[in-house]
Design an enzyme around this catalytic site. Structure first.
Site, PDB file in Angstrom:
ATOM      1  CG  ASP A 154      20.141 -44.884  -6.635  1.00  0.00           C
ATOM      2  OD1 ASP A 154      19.620 -43.761  -6.472  1.00  0.00           O
ATOM      3  OD2 ASP A 154      19.646 -45.761  -7.370  1.00  0.00           O
ATOM      4  CG  HIS A 190      18.247 -42.783 -11.335  1.00  0.00           C
ATOM      5  ND1 HIS A 190      17.646 -41.844 -10.528  1.00  0.00           N
ATOM      6  CD2 HIS A 190      18.869 -43.663 -10.488  1.00  0.00           C
ATOM      7  CE1 HIS A 190      17.880 -42.139  -9.264  1.00  0.00           C
ATOM      8  NE2 HIS A 190      18.632 -43.231  -9.208  1.00  0.00           N
ATOM      9  CB  CYS A 239      18.502 -38.114  -9.536  1.00  0.00           C
ATOM     10  SG  CYS A 239      18.246 -38.004 -11.323  1.00  0.00           S
TER      11      CYS A 239
END
Length: 214
Positions: free
Chosen positions: A137, A119, A63
């Site tokens: 996201d 994250h 991520c």
């Protein structure tokens, strides 16, 4: 990578309280200035234009690299300020490396809840009075991008109280700084035997500006 833990263990059936530990604690970062020139609003207001996730490079479980490339593309495509000054990179984690988020594509549970070790998302401050601050996201099943208010309500869910070991902490990095200094040799994605825990991106590892590849 997802952490393994029963979701039923996460929640307490009582009123949510904000954990004040850490540099920026649960949802208070939404009401406090994240830099000298930014104050985000917790409300979903104007209609948010929807884009296609495949337009952006995405490697599952990487991520931070995905967000690095997303920030660069937003700047290059004119969707953000050329220097990324309206973008902020948000690292979400805690000491236990177990943080719950909802509406995540990697989840196989109801409502897309998953426990990540950490994250990374991107928040873009609103560009004018008729727009909303946005959350980018690439791992979320919510509209892409989502308004900040929608993302907080549906993905972070402050209305649900969770046990202290799952409290989420937010570290905010201004995108120009992140783009200039971010680097990763991906060693955290290998097990003790040196094997990949998830297939790495096809491109070379990202190095910080002015640094040479080894």
């Amino acid at each position: 990578m997802p952490a393994t833990m029963s979701f039923e263990y996460l929640c307490e059936n009582s009123k949510y309280s904000i954990n004040k530990k850490g540099r920026i604690a649960e949802l208070n970062f939404l009401k406090e200035k994240m830099s000298s020139n930014l104050e985000l609003e917790v409300r979903s207001s104007a209609t948010v234009p929807s884009l296609q996730v495949p337009t952006f490079h995405h490697t599952p479980y990487y991520c931070e690299e995905n967000i690095y490339l997303l920030c660069k593309k937003l700047c290059d495509d004119g969707l953000a300020d050329p220097d990324g000054s309206d973008l902020f990179v948000i690292f979400i984690s805690n000491e236990k490396k177990q943080i719950p988020l909802w509406h995540q594509k990697a989840s196989q549970r109801a409502e897309g809840v998953i426990l990540w070790d950490y994250h990374v998302i991107c928040v873009q401050k609103k560009r004018n009075e008729n727009s909303s601050s946005l959350v980018w996201d690439l791992d979320s099943s919510l509209p892409f991008p989502s308004s900040l208010g929608t993302y907080v309500a549906d993905s972070i869910r402050p209305s649900i109280q969770i046990f202290s070991e799952f409290k989420r902490f937010f570290r905010v990095v201004h995108a120009p700084i992140f783009l200039r200094h971010f680097a990763s040799d991906r060693r955290h994605m290998k097990d003790s035997a040196g094997n990949w825990t998830a297939d790495p991106p096809s491109y070379e590892a990202i190095v910080a500006e002015g640094k040479c590849r080894k």
